[in-house]
Design an enzyme around this catalytic site. Structure first.
Site, PDB file in Angstrom:
ATOM      1  N   GLY A  26       0.642  -1.168   0.186  1.00  0.00           N
ATOM      2  CA  GLY A  26      -0.076  -0.259   0.100  1.00  0.00           C
ATOM      3  C   GLY A  26       0.812   1.172   0.002  1.00  0.00           C
ATOM      4  O   GLY A  26       2.103   0.993  -0.060  1.00  0.00           O
ATOM      5  N   ALA A  82      -2.925   0.338   6.992  1.00  0.00           N
ATOM      6  CA  ALA A  82      -4.475  -0.350   7.454  1.00  0.00           C
ATOM      7  C   ALA A  82      -5.533   0.544   6.826  1.00  0.00           C
ATOM      8  O   ALA A  82      -4.951   1.816   6.534  1.00  0.00           O
ATOM      9  CB  ALA A  82      -4.298  -0.252   9.032  1.00  0.00           C
ATOM     10  N   GLY A  96      -5.751  -2.372  -0.622  1.00  0.00           N
ATOM     11  CA  GLY A  96      -4.782  -2.636  -1.694  1.00  0.00           C
ATOM     12  C   GLY A  96      -5.048  -4.209  -2.271  1.00  0.00           C
ATOM     13  O   GLY A  96      -4.152  -4.219  -3.115  1.00  0.00           O
ATOM     14  N   GLU A 102      -1.001 -10.531   3.597  1.00  0.00           N
ATOM     15  CA  GLU A 102      -0.614  -9.733   4.682  1.00  0.00           C
ATOM     16  C   GLU A 102      -1.029 -10.503   6.097  1.00  0.00           C
ATOM     17  O   GLU A 102      -0.463 -10.425   6.956  1.00  0.00           O
ATOM     18  CB  GLU A 102      -1.452  -8.565   4.656  1.00  0.00           C
ATOM     19  CG  GLU A 102      -0.935  -7.433   3.621  1.00  0.00           C
ATOM     20  CD  GLU A 102      -1.879  -6.222   3.475  1.00  0.00           C
ATOM     21  OE1 GLU A 102      -1.338  -5.307   2.865  1.00  0.00           O
ATOM     22  OE2 GLU A 102      -2.998  -6.351   3.853  1.00  0.00           O
ATOM     23  N   LYS A 120      -6.960   7.282   9.485  1.00  0.00           N
ATOM     24  CA  LYS A 120      -7.368   5.910   9.523  1.00  0.00           C
ATOM     25  C   LYS A 120      -8.070   5.573  10.884  1.00  0.00           C
ATOM     26  O   LYS A 120      -8.353   4.609  11.161  1.00  0.00           O
ATOM     27  CB  LYS A 120      -6.079   5.095   9.191  1.00  0.00           C
ATOM     28  CG  LYS A 120      -5.525   5.521   7.824  1.00  0.00           C
ATOM     29  CD  LYS A 120      -6.377   4.907   6.614  1.00  0.00           C
ATOM     30  CE  LYS A 120      -5.676   4.900   5.325  1.00  0.00           C
ATOM     31  NZ  LYS A 120      -4.677   3.961   5.045  1.00  0.00           N
TER      32      LYS A 120
HETATM   33  C1  A5P Z   1      -3.259  -3.606   1.304  1.00  0.00           C
HETATM   34  O1  A5P Z   1      -3.984  -4.705   1.124  1.00  0.00           O
HETATM   35  C2  A5P Z   1      -3.833  -3.122   2.507  1.00  0.00           C
HETATM   36  O2  A5P Z   1      -4.038  -3.822   3.496  1.00  0.00           O
HETATM   37  C3  A5P Z   1      -3.212  -1.719   2.987  1.00  0.00           C
HETATM   38  O3  A5P Z   1      -2.215  -1.926   3.849  1.00  0.00           O
HETATM   39  C4  A5P Z   1      -4.260  -0.784   3.387  1.00  0.00           C
HETATM   40  O4  A5P Z   1      -5.373  -0.706   2.331  1.00  0.00           O
HETATM   41  C5  A5P Z   1      -3.663   0.622   3.653  1.00  0.00           C
HETATM   42  O5  A5P Z   1      -3.214   1.073   2.281  1.00  0.00           O
HETATM   43  P1  A5P Z   1      -2.819   2.751   2.248  1.00  0.00           P
HETATM   44  O6  A5P Z   1      -1.410   2.478   3.253  1.00  0.00           O
HETATM   45  O7  A5P Z   1      -2.305   2.693   0.796  1.00  0.00           O
HETATM   46  O8  A5P Z   1      -3.645   3.568   2.725  1.00  0.00           O
END
Ligand code: A5P
Length: 227
Positions: A26, A82, A96, A102, A120
């Site tokens: 992400g 997250a 993502g 994960e 978040k």
């Molecule tokens: C990936 O699959 C996700 O779990 C990401 O860690 C989560 O969506 C947070 O994404 P961003 O860091 O892009 O906000």
């Protein structure tokens, strides 16, 4: 500095020589991988395992030595982003699309450091649709069973319009809009009991640290129960 980057750089300070490190996926994990790459170029000796093909390519480009599960007996620390974090450190992930690797990497890790920007942090999970990884076979039926749990599930599609989004494991993602999640533990169990579900994006009792970057440039490591 951008809040996600600031949180990521603080988290990377937890890494020391000899560690096996899990690399998240992400836009926030991106900054952690960048910082780890920088430290490796300065002499840090670690091995890493990635949670997506995207993070793996980035790590290799930066010269981070990569290993696979067959070569490791432990993961010391994983740094990952997250979608939502509540005061009890219940976390949702998978925006993502990498929620399954994960979760496997997080569960194999001694420590899971969650890095987020302040957007978040939520009083209650559920506003961000919960990603659920489902197998292709019978996916219409699986979506109906998910809807019975009180959500509106949407099969994720590629933004390019190339049909359903496919995970690195060849599965689909159902984004389940619950609005609010009152009992994350119970919901986690109910979702994962549906045949066709591989796993869902609720990470419960897994985070050992939560590091938050704020718009004013500050970074804070949370204590459980507070924001
Ligand atoms: C990936 O699959 C996700 O779990 C990401 O860690 C989560 O969506 C947070 O994404 P961003 O860091 O892009 O906000």
């Amino acid at each position: 500095m951008e809040p996600k980057r600031a949180a990521a750089e603080q988290a990377a300070a937890y890494i020391s020589d000899g560690m096996v490190v899990g690399l998240g996926t992400g836009t926030t994990a991106y900054w952690a991988i960048q910082q780890i790459g920088k430290r490796v170029q300065e002499g840090l000796r670690i091995r890493a395992i990635a949670t997506s093909s995207h993070s793996e390519s980035l790590a290799r480009e930066l010269g981070i030595p990569m290993i696979s599960f067959s070569e490791l007996d432990r993961i010391d620390l994983t740094i990952d982003g997250a979608d939502e974090v509540d005061r009890a450190w219940h976390v949702t992930k998978g925006g993502g699309g990498a929620l399954l690797p994960e979760k496997i990497v997080a569960s194999a890790s001694q420590k899971l450091v969650i890095i987020v920007d302040e957007s978040k942090l939520v009083p209650q999970l559920g506003k961000f649709p919960l990603p659920v990884e489902i197998v292709k076979f019978g996916c219409e039926w699986t979506l109906r069973r998910l809807a019975e749990l009180g959500c509106t599930p949407t099969l994720r599609t590629f933004s390019s319009g190339d049909g359903p989004y496919m995970t690195d494991n060849g599965n689909y993602i159902a984004d389940c809009a619950f609005g609010r999640i009152d009992d994350p533990n119970a919901l986690h169990e109910r979702i994962n009991h549906i045949p066709g579900v591989v796993d869902n994006g609720l990470f419960i009792g897994m985070a050992s640290h939560v590091i938050v970057g704020y718009r004013d440039g500050s970074v804070r490591e949370l204590e459980k129960g507070t924001f």
